[in-house]
Design a protein around this motif. Structure first.
Motif, PDB file in Angstrom:
ATOM      1  N   VAL A  59     -14.464  -9.766  -2.944  1.00 49.71           N
ATOM      2  CA  VAL A  59     -13.395  -8.793  -2.774  1.00 49.71           C
ATOM      3  C   VAL A  59     -13.048  -8.149  -4.115  1.00 49.71           C
ATOM      4  O   VAL A  59     -12.991  -8.819  -5.143  1.00 49.71           O
ATOM      5  N   ASN A  60     -12.842  -6.846  -4.106  1.00 50.41           N
ATOM      6  CA  ASN A  60     -12.474  -6.138  -5.340  1.00 50.41           C
ATOM      7  C   ASN A  60     -10.999  -5.749  -5.296  1.00 50.41           C
ATOM      8  O   ASN A  60     -10.246  -6.171  -4.408  1.00 50.41           O
ATOM      9  N   LEU A  65      -5.734  -5.190  -2.501  1.00 52.68           N
ATOM     10  CA  LEU A  65      -4.573  -4.370  -2.158  1.00 52.68           C
ATOM     11  C   LEU A  65      -4.375  -4.297  -0.645  1.00 52.68           C
ATOM     12  O   LEU A  65      -3.249  -4.333  -0.138  1.00 52.68           O
ATOM     13  N   LEU A  66      -5.473  -4.215   0.089  1.00 52.26           N
ATOM     14  CA  LEU A  66      -5.392  -4.072   1.541  1.00 52.26           C
ATOM     15  C   LEU A  66      -5.063  -5.389   2.236  1.00 52.26           C
ATOM     16  O   LEU A  66      -4.357  -5.384   3.253  1.00 52.26           O
ATOM     17  N   TYR A  67      -5.544  -6.504   1.687  1.00 51.57           N
ATOM     18  CA  TYR A  67      -5.506  -7.784   2.404  1.00 51.57           C
ATOM     19  C   TYR A  67      -4.110  -8.179   2.914  1.00 51.57           C
ATOM     20  O   TYR A  67      -3.943  -8.457   4.110  1.00 51.57           O
ATOM     21  N   PRO A  68      -3.069  -8.221   2.094  1.00 53.99           N
ATOM     22  CA  PRO A  68      -1.766  -8.659   2.617  1.00 53.99           C
ATOM     23  C   PRO A  68      -1.198  -7.701   3.661  1.00 53.99           C
ATOM     24  O   PRO A  68      -0.525  -8.119   4.609  1.00 53.99           O
ATOM     25  N   ARG A  69      -1.500  -6.415   3.510  1.00 54.87           N
ATOM     26  CA  ARG A  69      -1.012  -5.438   4.489  1.00 54.87           C
ATOM     27  C   ARG A  69      -1.750  -5.578   5.814  1.00 54.87           C
ATOM     28  O   ARG A  69      -1.166  -5.449   6.890  1.00 54.87           O
ATOM     29  N   ALA A  70      -3.051  -5.864   5.733  1.00 56.58           N
ATOM     30  CA  ALA A  70      -3.827  -6.089   6.952  1.00 56.58           C
ATOM     31  C   ALA A  70      -3.332  -7.337   7.677  1.00 56.58           C
ATOM     32  O   ALA A  70      -3.180  -7.334   8.908  1.00 56.58           O
ATOM     33  N   LEU A  71      -3.059  -8.396   6.924  1.00 57.35           N
ATOM     34  CA  LEU A  71      -2.545  -9.623   7.537  1.00 57.35           C
ATOM     35  C   LEU A  71      -1.205  -9.374   8.235  1.00 57.35           C
ATOM     36  O   LEU A  71      -0.961  -9.864   9.338  1.00 57.35           O
ATOM     37  N   ALA A  72      -0.335  -8.590   7.575  1.00 54.34           N
ATOM     38  CA  ALA A  72       0.974  -8.313   8.153  1.00 54.34           C
ATOM     39  C   ALA A  72       0.842  -7.560   9.469  1.00 54.34           C
ATOM     40  O   ALA A  72       1.530  -7.862  10.457  1.00 54.34           O
TER      41      ALA A  72
END
Length: 288
Positions: A59-60, A65-72
């Motif tokens: 992961v870069n 940046l996307l990961y926590p928003r995707a999880l939410a």
């Protein structure tokens, strides 16, 4: 942009597992489907989410940046699924004032004991306001004090309710037999027009009087009780409204030379309204 929850789910699983192979096994998808979804997501965002290091995906900064928003987003989607799987939708009720103040609180207390966190919105007004709210789909159900004759509304008999004529304990009307002429000469303090109570009182009681003396119209049952207690006139309200005052002796019932004043309280909904399982469950609590 047409990002899907499935793409976000695949992205988060690839990030956690570090490869499309392991992610495909976890998601029960082919590796090519996982790779295609990830490529499509990166194409829509216009950035790479992983650095390709041999056969590994690392992961870069964009992916982090996307990961926590995707999880939410995925967590909220799961919440929505559970909400409707359990049929726990928000319920909106409009009750006329007598019902809203003196009948519904006990029903809500029973409901809240079993469902303390489910959303419930209750508005209180007169019967005409409740009918208009149902017609406009601003509420799911209405609880009113008189029948509704609008063809767009389904009216269902709900509870029986007794009406009581009453006065201050010092009034001569509470001392013994009363004639219709005496009732007609008394100053009456009544609910406003549009109130279900007023409509029924007009029909069951006042229509039998040769005439009657209107003293005041008030839009609140509490105000009527206080006015009567201070000797400003007589009135007629639901027994549920004045029960405590009758027992305490601050108000007294007038013995009427008429049959028992009994009415039906009504449950109404729009003819095109779907009665969900959640709404029907709430109504069972209202039925006691």
């Amino acid at each position: 942009m047409h990002i899907t929850l499935r793409q976000l789910e695949i992205f988060t699983e690839v990030l956690k597992s570090g490869s499309t192979t392991q992610a495909s096994a976890k998601l029960a998808l082919s590796q090519s489907a996982v790779s295609a979804a990830l490529t499509d997501l990166e194409g829509q965002l216009g950035v790479k989410l992983f650095d390709r290091v041999g056969k590994r995906l690392v992961v870069n900064e964009h992916g982090r940046l996307l990961y926590p928003r995707a999880l939410a987003l995925l967590e909220r989607a799961v919440e929505i699924e559970r909400l409707f799987l359990e049929d726990n939708g928000a319920i909106r009720v409009y009750a006329s004032s007598t019902i809203g103040n003196y009948v519904l609180p006990a029903a809500i207390a029973r409901y809240r004991r079993d469902f303390p966190d489910l959303p419930l919105e209750v508005c209180v007004g007169n019967s005409l306001e409740a009918i208009n709210a149902v017609l406009d789909f601003r509420v799911d159900i209405g609880l009113i004090e008189g029948p509704c004759h609008n063809t767009d509304i389904v009216s269902v008999p709900w509870l029986e309710d007794d009406l009581v004529a009453f006065a201050a304990p010092s009034s001569p009307l509470v001392q013994g037999p009363v004639t219709l002429s005496q009732l007609a000469a008394a100053p009456w303090i009544l609910r406003e027009r549009g109130s279900g109570t007023r409509e029924i009182v007009d029909y069951l009681l006042l229509s039998h009087l040769p005439r009657f003396q209107m003293s005041m119209e008030l839009g609140n049952s509490e105000a009527i009780k206080h006015a009567v207690r201070h000797g400003l006139g007589v009135s007629c309200l639901s027994r549920r409204v004045i029960e405590e005052q009758l027992q305490a002796g601050t108000l007294s019932e007038i013995p009427l030379p008429l049959p028992r004043l009994r009415r039906t309280l009504w449950r109404i909904h729009h003819r095109q309204k779907h009665l969900s399982s959640a709404l029907l469950r709430f109504l069972r609590y209202c039925d006691g």
